[in-house]
Design a protein around this motif. Structure first.
Motif, short mmCIF file in Angstrom:
data_model
loop_
_atom_site.label_atom_id
_atom_site.label_comp_id
_atom_site.label_asym_id
_atom_site.label_seq_id
_atom_site.Cartn_x
_atom_site.Cartn_y
_atom_site.Cartn_z
N ILE A 84 0.85 -1.20 0.00
CA ILE A 84 0.00 0.00 0.00
C ILE A 84 0.88 1.25 0.00
CG2 ILE A 84 -1.73 1.31 1.30
CD1 ILE A 84 -2.87 -1.38 2.27
N SER A 85 1.97 1.22 0.80
CA SER A 85 2.91 2.34 0.82
C SER A 85 3.55 2.53 -0.56
CB SER A 85 4.01 2.11 1.86
OG SER A 85 3.47 2.07 3.16
N TYR A 87 2.50 1.52 -3.62
CA TYR A 87 1.67 1.80 -4.79
C TYR A 87 0.64 2.91 -4.59
CZ TYR A 87 3.82 -2.49 -6.40
OH TYR A 87 4.76 -3.43 -6.75
N LEU A 88 0.31 3.23 -3.34
CA LEU A 88 -0.63 4.33 -3.09
C LEU A 88 0.05 5.53 -2.46
CD1 LEU A 88 -3.82 2.43 -1.80
CD2 LEU A 88 -3.24 3.09 -4.13
N GLY A 93 0.08 4.75 2.96
CA GLY A 93 0.73 3.61 3.61
C GLY A 93 0.93 3.84 5.09
N ALA A 388 -4.33 -0.83 -3.99
CA ALA A 388 -2.89 -0.97 -4.20
C ALA A 388 -2.61 -2.02 -5.26
CB ALA A 388 -2.19 -1.32 -2.89
N LYS A 391 -2.98 -0.58 -8.65
CA LYS A 391 -1.82 0.22 -9.01
C LYS A 391 -0.62 -0.68 -9.37
CE LYS A 391 -3.04 4.60 -8.54
NZ LYS A 391 -2.88 5.58 -9.64
N TYR A 392 -0.50 -1.79 -8.65
CA TYR A 392 0.57 -2.76 -8.95
C TYR A 392 0.43 -3.25 -10.39
CZ TYR A 392 2.32 -7.50 -9.51
OH TYR A 392 2.91 -8.64 -10.02
#
Length: 463
Positions: A84-85, A87-88, A93, A388, A391-392
């Motif tokens: 999460i950190s 990709y977002l 994150g 996330a 985004k990945y």
């Protein structure tokens, strides 16, 4: 000859074998919600509850496939929050990491409180706070010694739950096959369809059962947190995640089918364990004591996993703050045993608030409210994990030949939308409204504060 344990770059050890991870996955799937809470959901919805378990199980499976896909691409990570950190952005994150860690601490507290309740079934004269201190001390020590010892403890905790459920299923099949006579009638599969209605107590009760089942599944993601310390992580994560839906079908749908086949669903007592009710009808006078032992091990298992997970998440948080900060210097360390000992000790020490609550009963109602808020926050965390993952898929890290989520284009947005709907259903359950509102306030206040703090640290960031 035993294979040498591989050491990660940060000093943690890949000591968890395939059998450890698979049993941790099963333990995370099965909680006290099945043993104790299923009576309440059955009384609200009747046989329709199986549809709710199936639908939720399906979406949890796709969530786990999304998390699993990211871990497959980078199995060196200790928590899914790190993705999460990545990709977002650091702000989201940081917010998610602190939110999830605080939620874990409260889950630990709730499970520790539950262990005292179950032990007092046999030893009512022992003070609850003493039981809690002993259990916390033992399980924190298990986590501090080595990841392998944690895995071994979880293996046997999960085995007890599996044996209990399989015993119930086989007993139920035998009774239904023989059409055994009970004080409530005959044991038969036909009991499921007798006076069947999709909404026997109205649509609102049907909707209210969704968050109840959601919370029964909560913690299913714990298995992903073991990947950073598992041998052959890419092979292990595929097996653990792919069998999620099968485990739900066998253990939840199988157990519920047997329960309602033996006891007509309209006769199930909502405030009593249906497992106890079935085993008593099967002629086991010690049914209550047996199930009490099973739920005690289930609560101890959840507490053990919570301590493991909370320690790894706090360690992750410590690695994300500036290098010269006190938090990083103190908690971003791995002990000689290959575990984040300082982060584990700090997380476990906060759980010691539970014995204080046991002594001062006035804090109990506050504890209940805060636990409800932290549980509701998990829905937001799961949603962020799925965002996330999207985004990945758009990043350079994406492995087109990796462990891909099936039907991604359809199921990814559907899973996110479903979690939003689950959060909305909280407002149909009076006892969940305070928690849902609290989760919104927490997101707005803490999320805003996190954003401002990150802007202060990195003034030019776009995150």
């Amino acid at each position: 000859m035993k294979s040498k344990i591989q050491e990660n770059q940060d000093g943690t050890m890949r000591a968890l074998s395939n059998r450890h991870v698979q049993m941790i996955a099963i333990g995370g799937t099965i909680g006290t919600g099945l043993f104790l809470g299923s009576g309440s959901t059955i009384s609200k919805t009747g046989p329709s509850v199986m549809l709710i378990y199936l639908v939720l199980g399906l979406f949890f499976f796709f969530m786990m496939r999304g998390i699993g896909e990211m871990f497959y691409s980078d199995p060196s990570q200790h928590t899914f929050v790190s993705f999460i950190s990545r990709y977002l952005g650091p702000t989201v994150g940081h917010f998610t990491g602190w939110t999830y860690w605080i939620g874990l601490v409260f889950v630990c507290m709730a499970e520790l409180s539950a262990t005292a309740t179950y032990v007092k079934f046999w030893f009512p004269s022992i003070p609850a706070w003493l039981i809690e201190v002993i259990f916390l001390g033992i399980l924190a020590s298990v986590n501090l010694i080595a990841a392998r010892l944690f895995g071994e403890a979880e293996f046997w905790f999960a085995m007890i739950k599996i044996v209990a459920i399989l015993a119930l299923i086989f007993t139920g099949i035998f009774m239904m096959f023989r059409h055994s006579v009970t004080p409530l009638g005959h044991a038969t599969i036909g009991n499921l369809f007798s006076n069947f209605q999709l909404f026997p107590h109205g649509g609102i009760n049907f909707i209210a059962a969704f968050p109840m089942v959601f919370f029964a599944f909560m913690g299913i993601e714990f298995v992903s947190i073991t990947i950073g310390e598992a041998k052959n992580p890419q092979t292990v994560i595929k097996k653990a995640v792919n069998e999620t839906l099968i485990r739900i079908l066998i253990f939840y749908i199988g157990a519920l089918t047997v329960i309602m086949g033996i006891i007509p669903w309209s006769s199930i007592t909502p405030n009593s364990s249906p497992f106890v009710q079935v085993l008593k009808l099967a002629g086991l006078p010690a049914a209550a004591a047996v199930i009490n032992f099973v739920v005690l091990t289930s609560a101890a298992s959840s507490l053990n996993s919570c301590i493991f997970s909370a320690g790894r998440h706090f360690y992750q948080l410590a690695t994300e703050v500036p290098e010269d900060s006190w938090m990083r210097k103190t908690f971003a360390k791995i002990s000689r045993n290959g575990v984040p000992a300082a982060a584990i000790i700090f997380s476990a020490s906060l759980v010691l608030i539970t014995p204080l609550i046991s002594i001062t009963n006035g804090l109990a109602s506050v504890f209940t409210i805060v636990t409800g808020i932290s549980s509701d926050m998990y829905i937001i965390v799961y949603t962020l994990a799925m965002l996330a993952h999207r985004k990945y898929r758009q990043s350079a890290d994406f492995l087109p030949n990796g462990f891909l989520m099936p039907a991604y284009k359809i199921m990814s947005p559907l899973t996110i939308a479903f979690f939003v709907v689950i959060f909305a259903t909280l407002f149909f359950v009076p006892e969940d409204i305070i928690g849902a509102v609290g989760a919104i306030i927490w997101t707005a206040v803490f999320g805003g504060a996190t954003y401002l703090h990150q802007r202060k640290l990195v003034p030019n960031t776009d995150q």
